[in-house]
Enzyme design. Structure first.
Site, PDB file in Angstrom:
ATOM      1  CB  SER A 303      -1.321   0.123   1.727  1.00  0.00           C
ATOM      2  OG  SER A 303      -1.915  -1.247   1.069  1.00  0.00           O
ATOM      3  CG  HIS A 380      -6.092  -1.415   4.447  1.00  0.00           C
ATOM      4  ND1 HIS A 380      -6.067  -2.487   3.697  1.00  0.00           N
ATOM      5  CD2 HIS A 380      -4.865  -0.755   3.673  1.00  0.00           C
ATOM      6  CE1 HIS A 380      -6.051  -1.909   2.438  1.00  0.00           C
ATOM      7  NE2 HIS A 380      -4.962  -0.977   2.625  1.00  0.00           N
TER       8      HIS A 380
END
Lengths: 457, 457, 457, 457
Positions: A303, A380
């Site tokens: 990410s 997340h």
């Protein structure tokens, strides 16, 4: 999807009949937003199917052709003229104050419903009405930025979309090289993390046996993904984008993979901002992959860290930074030399301090509301993932260098711990971390932290 | 439908995971409706996906197992404990009274939303949540009959169903002999007008080339029709059920038909009462048939007259009946002889007076609210159809004899006049009629009305 | 297509099991074509399902990896060693000569069947066996060019393909922008008439409302078109490629079109050479378009004339050409100036003579076997189309200029006359022509032919 | 299947056009089989698509309407008049005798092909041509029984069907309660082992979670299964039909099953006799079930023993029976009392001798050609299954009592041993047996039975 198309055709036909009826009645409008008000009133008053569909389509078509100024006027009209009926509302308020029964509360709720909610519901019945409403809200969000009063109107869109895009309606579909081109072109268009330049690059993301892509669809938005995730099946948790996306890499059979790497998640519909899908998408995809590929043991992201560079700049300016010491600041000066990432020695000198700073940023830094600063981290961690590893010089693209000096992060999804992590994050603000990240984030200013724990890029 | 199934499976898996989490936490409930309250509170408080789905499923499963008494207790709990938050609502009322701005009205609307609406939305996210909610409302409707206070709870179901079953979501599908048996068994079960006894009879309704059946489906109610219509393709407007349903009739090729006869329309989901589909269904089917069979020129129903016998009984008792004169009453006495319909002469004597009475009933008779009495007439006339013909001894089934002394009606759908008829009916209470029915209904007591306008049975 | 995939997966699994059995038996081959003979014998001897599929797959896989020389050896082996059994055949010949009964003839037919036919049938049962066999024959056709003896082997492939690609097996599918990318990339690859450079150009051929594309598929060749035709819906019979393919043209609604123009027909599978699909394809597409768009009245091609330039060069050299006179020759000298098509005056001088020559070429010129020379003309005239118009400077692409000096032709498909034209063409060698082409072709050397009959380019 | 339907429609349309052409040409036939010859000749001579399809359809339609006598005449005509061309064949024979080259052999093969093969191929191109040909062969098989000369014609059908029903074309589909009614009614009709009386019984075979049904389909026989197998998922190898089919049994979740029991296999198309599917079907279904339900460990049949009673009757009469001794014969006399199976004590006395006799029958008994007598045993043993257990009084239906005194057999499919069993059965006539069956079959009567005849244990 053919049934949806078929129904669409029928709705079209019915709407066109009604449109002819409408046309016979003379042009009801001068094409300006103002005159749309009359059509909206007629739509709310309508009881007939055909004319109702035709009116809805007419309003949506005219809206689509309006210039920006008229669109603002239209929204202001919705705000001012399509709120609740004042008299009914006042009466309901008085009735409730007199006797606050459940029934009176219910009547109050009904009386306070703005008329634009029913208007939006009726517009939704038009052929492609849902898609038109999503685009309408996209425009509204832009208008709202300058005109906070329109937030009230936006609330109504958001409320109805929340109900219509209830997760029960969402359909998960795999996207692959046998998917319709009309869907695939949207993957190219909407990819928001790692740009897809052309069809050949798209093919490299979809066709090899170690690639997967999944999207949520809604029954009324044909061929329009709502959100999609791209997945690489690998044998290791990757530390750089290049490992995942290099055109030269050799694909592996899916059965040999032990890890699924979520390396790109993109929302497609700006008009659905605030309706959350991503949370659910990742968990469904994890389930789906486990079922098909029981050998998969690790589910992890690669990410971006979009807020890191801005935070770091502030910390370098802050004399009392908790995150950075004087020595750190001195080392970080090397960042100001634009070509540092192409100078291996300079990069190696930056690696430990950058890794520590990034870990600190994600674990300890907070915004004004006490929340984690980084939006991707919030997503997340809020999902219950664990901050697993920070990766130095992991993405050399211009955007990643600008936003994060090339840093990337792996977030780990362990199904068994998702709920607990999620609760700890929301209830106590705790960030789940691996021991290595925890160690990195512990003592920022200590010069003796060993970079050995970090992967070589 | 496989995608829906696939998603269903995933939801199932996710919900099961959460359920295990739940189970580990110990049984939160004694299985009684009362303890469900705690689960409902937990569901509303939940932020986690998996536990949320699991809680929703748990609540729906427990509900399904509740005895009737506990179901009533559950609904009463929804009424009493899951209304709006009193404090928030009172504050919003005060704020609105102080400054009735659009924003204050909006906040008032939000504050007055009963918490059970959000609860229902969250239940809907469970696997098969929608189907479970439809069944839950079916039970609620029965409870409401004895307990009018529950109407407030029912309003919330009705409101959300109205939004979720927005016609834009409906999918029209043809049902034929190649449809899944799992759908066809529901056609047998839900047929409400002319009973289907077994699979062979079903086949006769679906397989011949001059038969059609269409149903609306919803993407979340897999294999569950919402409403369906059975159509016979014919060369004439039929006057009796026997012409349409006789096992001995010779089918014709669809291309030879000039008329489409809607001879049975059945709603399938009691839990969706009040959500209207029928209106829309007929018009879509007309469009669809015209596209496929351009030779079709006439679209007409063969409909029951369920309120006729009861009305006639009242009129026969009413000394000042506008509809019946003394001579009529004398003639109608023959109805009291149970075997009249098997006595051709008796039947022929009844034909003119019954036809006049039925026409009068449909055209002139009104209920206490000033509306047309017959519910089937209200439906078709409200749709914009025209009352075309009354048919004597058209249905000899026990139910039709009991409800309507065997009378049936043809309603004609002329696309060009639907809107105008519809407006005239709602705005001015006008019943669109053919000239022959108009003539029949004109002077009820005149002995000289010619029965020649009526079809021979 | 998922079922085919599903079955493919199963076949794969079964074949893999068998392959392991095979592997256990030790490597039966040194990878050279010669040793494949042993595998082929084993396959013919095999009675077991799993080992049979595995053997078939093994042979096909090894074949795919063979270098060219070994492929030739393989084919020679099929010719020499997999013919009919000599002893059985000789016995059947004798039996037939002794008593030429139907049964003896049948036994002779069976005894003369080369063993490679059964071999090919067994190879076909492998997963993707059909596709592999089509590629195998593609290679065989190339080998046959140098080695005419292999024609005997090719006859067996052709015979079996003729049976397996019987038109009853073919599935017509529309190709559009919602087709799978895996199919669309093959349209790009196989387009043989007007090159498709990239996905954007493909989209322009498929997505506008006035474009259609249809292909034949076979149930065993998943995602592999056999032949496809591209269609433009227009208001006029086009005279140039530019009208049809210009990126700037404005699409029209399909309902406004009166003509369907077949502007590109491409065979996709070289390995199916000689199995004719095109004939049937056009007629089916005409039927399909008429059904969906009843306004279409004209079905016409815009076709290349690939043999024209070569023929014209010969005629210009031939002193006694029937087609060209001295004046024609003088005029045609302008063709030798490469830039003539960019010189409007030069082009206008060439227009009449070129139009006459092209009409003559198509109507009167014959090859050594007495047939029409131009292969595209043979195809459409054999289908029963009529030669409608010759178009000057209709395609300025390098290929069209080289093959036909830019000439193109419209062939008209009139359903009512197709059979008659077809019969006249085959039975009496008559070329169906429009009166204008007939006039053009009549007197080649006359200077007074009016070019007015030709369209302006 | 919609594409097949679509193509079918198009073929229909094209064929209808041609039929009109045909009709215009005047009726070519008096409706008798004889005159069909002229149509067949025309079809073979035809080169035009439309007229060819129309002729094919015409011939098939007329055939369908022929009385039996004319059908025989038609087949005789195919035999006599549509063999190979005599002159070409004789020339090819001579050429081959002169120089038996591969090419000459090939020409001989072509010249000996009966013209009816091409005729059948052309008939196959008609809409539904394949289905019509399958029915035509069904009739031919019946005719052949009385007229062995027609076997030559049947050979041609069988040869072409073998190629067209090549296993690569077969599609395995699961049949369940969501399958089309038009398919399900064929399951009812074709079930050949355990009769399905009505739709409710069908539902019990398909809907419970522990039931499966699979069928092979062919792309050109829409909605027509070729062969199907019914499977019960169980925890044990069942010993009786009642365990499997009892309406009262409690279904188990599929995941709890450890065994899959193939309890009924039915061929559907008599016209495809001799084209073998069953072998392949079972193995595919085993693969499929293992993939979906990895817990399944045992794959076994519960099969009838249709030849047992007849064999036993012969043995009881044979004074020198190897299978039965005097004591056995005495015990077996109880079978002649019709009610024995309802007398528990009588049944228990019969159990050991019947079990021994049945085991002997299956393991040792041979027909005149040296093969296993029982056709079901031949099928499964030939497939590579193992004779696992004989079950006494396992099926009390009238048919089973008549054919096998109620005995049934379990055959076990062990994937690892299938090939070896299969080879041993065909190469050495060995019957694979479990040790218990082997023990049962060992000493039938007296100690002097020679063990040499038994397989090595």
């Amino acid at each position: 999807m053919s049934e949806a198309t078929f129904l669409g055709d029928l709705l079209q036909t019915i709407a066109e009949r009604g449109r002819r009826l409408l046309a016979r009645a003379g042009p009801p409008d001068d094409g300006r937003g103002g005159a749309l008000a009359a059509l909206c009133e007629r739509l709310l008053a309508s009881r007939g199917e055909a004319s109702s569909l035709a009116l809805a389509q007419e309003i949506l078509d005219r809206w689509a052709g309006l210039p920006d100024g008229d669109r603002r006027a239209f929204m202001t009209m919705l705000l001012d003229d399509f709120g609740p009926r004042r008299d009914r509302l006042d009466a309901a308020v008085e009735a409730y104050r007199t006797a606050p029964t459940p029934k009176a509360a219910q009547r109050l709720h009904e009386a306070s419903e703005p008329r634009r909610q029913e208007l939006i519901r009726r517009l939704n019945a038009a052929p492609d009405g849902m898609a038109a409403l999503v685009r309408m809200r996209e425009a509204l969000l832009a208008l709202k930025a300058d005109d906070p009063g329109l937030a009230v109107v936006d609330d109504d869109f958001a409320h109805l979309f929340g109900s219509w895009f209830n997760r029960g309606f969402l359909v998960l579909r795999r996207i692959d090289w046998a998917s319709p081109a009309s869907v695939l072109e949207k993957i190219i268009r909407y990819e928001a993390v790692h740009e897809i330049r052309d069809w050949e690059e798209l093919r490299r993301r979809l066709e090899p046996p170690d690639r997967r892509c999944f999207a949520f669809f809604h029954p009324r938005l044909v061929d329009e993904p709502l959100i999609f995730v791209e997945v690489a099946l690998t044998t290791d948790m990757p530390a750089t984008v290049a490992e995942v996306l290099s055109p030269e890499r050799a694909p592996i059979p899916a059965e040999q993979a032990s890890a699924a790497v979520f390396y790109s998640i993109s929302n497609c519909q700006e008009g659905l901002r605030g309706v959350s899908f991503g949370n659910f998408l990742i968990k469904q995809v994890v389930q789906d992959l486990r079922r098909d590929l029981p050998e998969l043991a690790t589910f992890v992201t690669l990410s971006p860290v979009p807020g890191f560079a801005a935070w770091l700049a502030r910390e370098r300016e802050a004399p009392d930074s908790e995150a950075l010491g004087a020595e750190d600041r001195a080392l970080l000066a090397a960042l100001d030399d634009r070509g540092w990432m192409d100078d291996p020695e300079a990069a190696e000198r930056l690696r430990p301090v950058m890794s520590r700073a990034c870990a600190w940023y994600l674990v300890h830094a907070r915004n004004g509301r006490g929340g984690v600063i980084d939006p991707v981290a919030r997503f997340h961690l809020g999902n219950g993932a664990r901050l697993e590893r920070v990766n130095f010089l992991a993405d050399r693209s211009a955007r990643a260098m600008r936003q994060a000096h090339g840093m990337m992060v792996n977030y780990l999804y362990e199904l068994e711990k998702i709920e607990a992590n999620h609760e700890a994050f929301f209830d106590r603000g705790e960030v789940a971390t691996s021991s290595s990240v925890r160690r990195l984030a512990r003592r920022q200013r200590s010069p003796e932290v060993k970079p050995a724990a970090l992967p070589a890029s």
